[in-house]
Design an enzyme around this catalytic site. Structure first.
Site, short mmCIF file in Angstrom:
data_model
loop_
_atom_site.label_atom_id
_atom_site.label_comp_id
_atom_site.label_asym_id
_atom_site.label_seq_id
_atom_site.Cartn_x
_atom_site.Cartn_y
_atom_site.Cartn_z
N GLY A 5 -7.86 -14.51 14.88
CA GLY A 5 -9.27 -14.28 15.16
C GLY A 5 -9.68 -14.33 16.62
O GLY A 5 -10.66 -13.72 17.02
N GLU A 39 -10.77 -20.85 20.12
CA GLU A 39 -10.99 -20.50 18.71
C GLU A 39 -12.03 -19.38 18.59
O GLU A 39 -12.90 -19.24 19.46
CB GLU A 39 -11.51 -21.73 17.95
CG GLU A 39 -10.44 -22.45 17.15
CD GLU A 39 -9.95 -21.68 15.93
OE1 GLU A 39 -10.16 -20.46 15.83
OE2 GLU A 39 -9.35 -22.32 15.04
N ASP A 40 -11.95 -18.64 17.51
CA ASP A 40 -12.98 -17.63 17.25
C ASP A 40 -14.25 -18.29 16.70
O ASP A 40 -15.34 -18.02 17.16
CB ASP A 40 -12.46 -16.55 16.28
CG ASP A 40 -11.86 -17.12 14.99
OD1 ASP A 40 -11.69 -18.36 14.88
OD2 ASP A 40 -11.55 -16.32 14.08
N ASP A 70 -16.33 -23.61 11.81
CA ASP A 70 -17.23 -23.63 10.66
C ASP A 70 -17.34 -25.09 10.19
O ASP A 70 -18.07 -25.88 10.76
CB ASP A 70 -16.65 -22.67 9.62
CG ASP A 70 -17.54 -22.43 8.42
OD1 ASP A 70 -18.56 -23.11 8.30
OD2 ASP A 70 -17.21 -21.56 7.59
N LYS A 96 -20.92 -22.83 13.85
CA LYS A 96 -21.98 -22.93 12.83
C LYS A 96 -22.39 -24.41 12.78
O LYS A 96 -21.77 -25.21 12.06
CB LYS A 96 -21.46 -22.48 11.47
CG LYS A 96 -21.11 -21.00 11.38
CD LYS A 96 -20.61 -20.63 9.99
CE LYS A 96 -20.29 -19.16 9.88
NZ LYS A 96 -19.64 -18.80 8.60
N PHE A 142 -21.96 -15.50 6.71
CA PHE A 142 -20.62 -14.95 6.89
C PHE A 142 -20.68 -13.75 7.83
O PHE A 142 -21.44 -12.82 7.61
CB PHE A 142 -20.01 -14.53 5.55
CG PHE A 142 -18.58 -14.13 5.68
CD1 PHE A 142 -17.59 -15.10 5.82
CD2 PHE A 142 -18.21 -12.80 5.71
CE1 PHE A 142 -16.26 -14.74 5.99
CE2 PHE A 142 -16.87 -12.43 5.88
CZ PHE A 142 -15.91 -13.41 6.01
N ILE A 143 -19.87 -13.79 8.87
CA ILE A 143 -19.89 -12.72 9.86
C ILE A 143 -18.49 -12.13 10.08
O ILE A 143 -17.49 -12.77 9.76
CB ILE A 143 -20.47 -13.22 11.21
CG1 ILE A 143 -19.77 -14.52 11.65
CG2 ILE A 143 -21.97 -13.47 11.12
CD1 ILE A 143 -19.15 -14.41 12.94
N ASP A 193 -12.60 -11.42 10.64
CA ASP A 193 -12.30 -10.49 9.55
C ASP A 193 -12.95 -10.88 8.23
O ASP A 193 -13.33 -12.04 8.02
CB ASP A 193 -10.79 -10.46 9.32
CG ASP A 193 -10.30 -11.77 8.69
OD1 ASP A 193 -10.54 -12.84 9.30
OD2 ASP A 193 -9.71 -11.73 7.60
N ARG A 197 -11.79 -6.69 12.24
CA ARG A 197 -11.51 -7.41 13.49
C ARG A 197 -11.75 -6.57 14.74
O ARG A 197 -12.00 -7.10 15.81
CB ARG A 197 -10.05 -7.91 13.52
CG ARG A 197 -9.71 -8.95 12.47
CD ARG A 197 -8.33 -9.53 12.78
NE ARG A 197 -7.78 -10.29 11.67
CZ ARG A 197 -8.03 -11.56 11.40
NH1 ARG A 197 -8.89 -12.22 12.15
NH2 ARG A 197 -7.46 -12.17 10.38
P1 IMP Z 1 -13.23 -24.20 9.39
O1 IMP Z 1 -11.84 -24.73 9.23
O2 IMP Z 1 -14.10 -24.44 8.18
O3 IMP Z 1 -13.90 -24.63 10.68
O4 IMP Z 1 -13.11 -22.61 9.43
C1 IMP Z 1 -12.51 -21.98 10.45
C2 IMP Z 1 -11.86 -20.69 10.03
O5 IMP Z 1 -12.50 -20.08 8.90
C3 IMP Z 1 -12.00 -19.70 11.16
O6 IMP Z 1 -10.92 -19.80 12.06
C4 IMP Z 1 -12.09 -18.39 10.46
O7 IMP Z 1 -10.80 -17.87 10.25
C5 IMP Z 1 -12.71 -18.70 9.12
N1 IMP Z 1 -14.18 -18.44 9.12
C6 IMP Z 1 -15.18 -19.35 9.08
N2 IMP Z 1 -16.38 -18.77 9.07
C7 IMP Z 1 -16.14 -17.43 9.10
C8 IMP Z 1 -17.01 -16.27 9.11
O8 IMP Z 1 -18.25 -16.33 9.07
N3 IMP Z 1 -16.37 -15.06 9.14
C9 IMP Z 1 -15.02 -14.92 9.19
N4 IMP Z 1 -14.19 -15.97 9.18
C10 IMP Z 1 -14.74 -17.22 9.14
MG MG Z 2 -9.45 -18.19 12.70
#
Ligand code: IMP
Ligand code: MG
Length: 182
Positions: free
Chosen positions: A49, A103-104, A107, A135, A156-157, A163, A169
């Site tokens: 990402g 990081e992209d 969340d 977020k 969700f984006i 992706d 992407r």
């Molecule tokens: P976390 O572990 O919950 O912080 O989520 C992180 C990972 O979930 C990111 O690296 C993304 O790959 C994926 N992710 C979280 N939110 C989104 C979104 O809105 N769109 C696409 N991928 C997301």
């Molecule tokens: Mg990711």
């Protein structure tokens, strides 16, 4: 493109590239200020990402640094502990280094927490996190997210590296799920 369809879902533009570009430049300025006297910091870009964010960010970074790309592989362990994550792509010692994770999106923070723990085990001296998107309403962890380009609601984006089931992407704008029908 104003609207895109990926698999079964429609998305509409939410953050245009002009705004993304501007916010990335602001983050690069913060890094330029904070890292100007740090010896040989290492940027670790988390694939897939972060590829687009990393490319844009690094164009505005003006101190000497190294860049590596990593991936987190997860697999089910043979024991009942469940999922075990591993870093793949690191082929150099990290002990004593100053590392910036790129990081992209952050969340819930589960991914970043995992990675942080793995880097601590490697003996990294200083770990900071730089993310394109955060977020804040979903983030549940205590780890400081040091550099954030854009804060977004809990939607969700896709686009700009992110992706939906591996599609979307390549778009330079960021899109959000469009529930107004297709
Ligand atoms: P976390 O572990 O919950 O912080 O989520 C992180 C990972 O979930 C990111 O690296 C993304 O790959 C994926 N992710 C979280 N939110 C989104 C979104 O809105 N769109 C696409 N991928 C997301
Ligand atoms: Mg990711």
């Amino acid at each position: 493109m104003e609207r895109i369809k990926l698999h079964d879902k429609c998305f509409k533009v939410s953050i245009p590239y002009s705004k993304i570009e501007e916010s990335i430049k602001t983050v690069a300025e913060q890094l330029n200020r904070d890292y100007k006297d740090v010896e040989n910091p290492l940027f670790l870009s988390v694939l897939n990402g972060s590829f687009m964010f990393t490319a844009d960010l690094m164009k505005s970074v003006n101190f000497n640094c190294e860049i590596s790309f990593i991936k987190l592989s997860s697999y089910s362990g043979v024991e009942s502990t469940g999922e075990i994550k591993q870093i793949i792509g690191i082929n150099k010692p990290l002990k004593g280094r100053s590392v910036v994770i790129i990081e992209d999106i952050v969340d819930t923070g589960a991914t970043i927490e995992e990675l942080y723990g793995l880097l601590e085990k490697e003996g990294v001296k200083d770990i900071r996190i730089c993310t394109l998107l955060l977020k804040p309403d979903a983030y549940k962890k205590d780890i400081d997210i040091n550099y954030v380009a854009l804060r977004i609601p809990n939607d969700f984006i896709v686009g700009f590296g992110l992706d939906y089931n591996e599609l979307g992407r390549q778009y330079k704008d960021i899109y959000v799920l469009d529930n107004s029908g297709s």
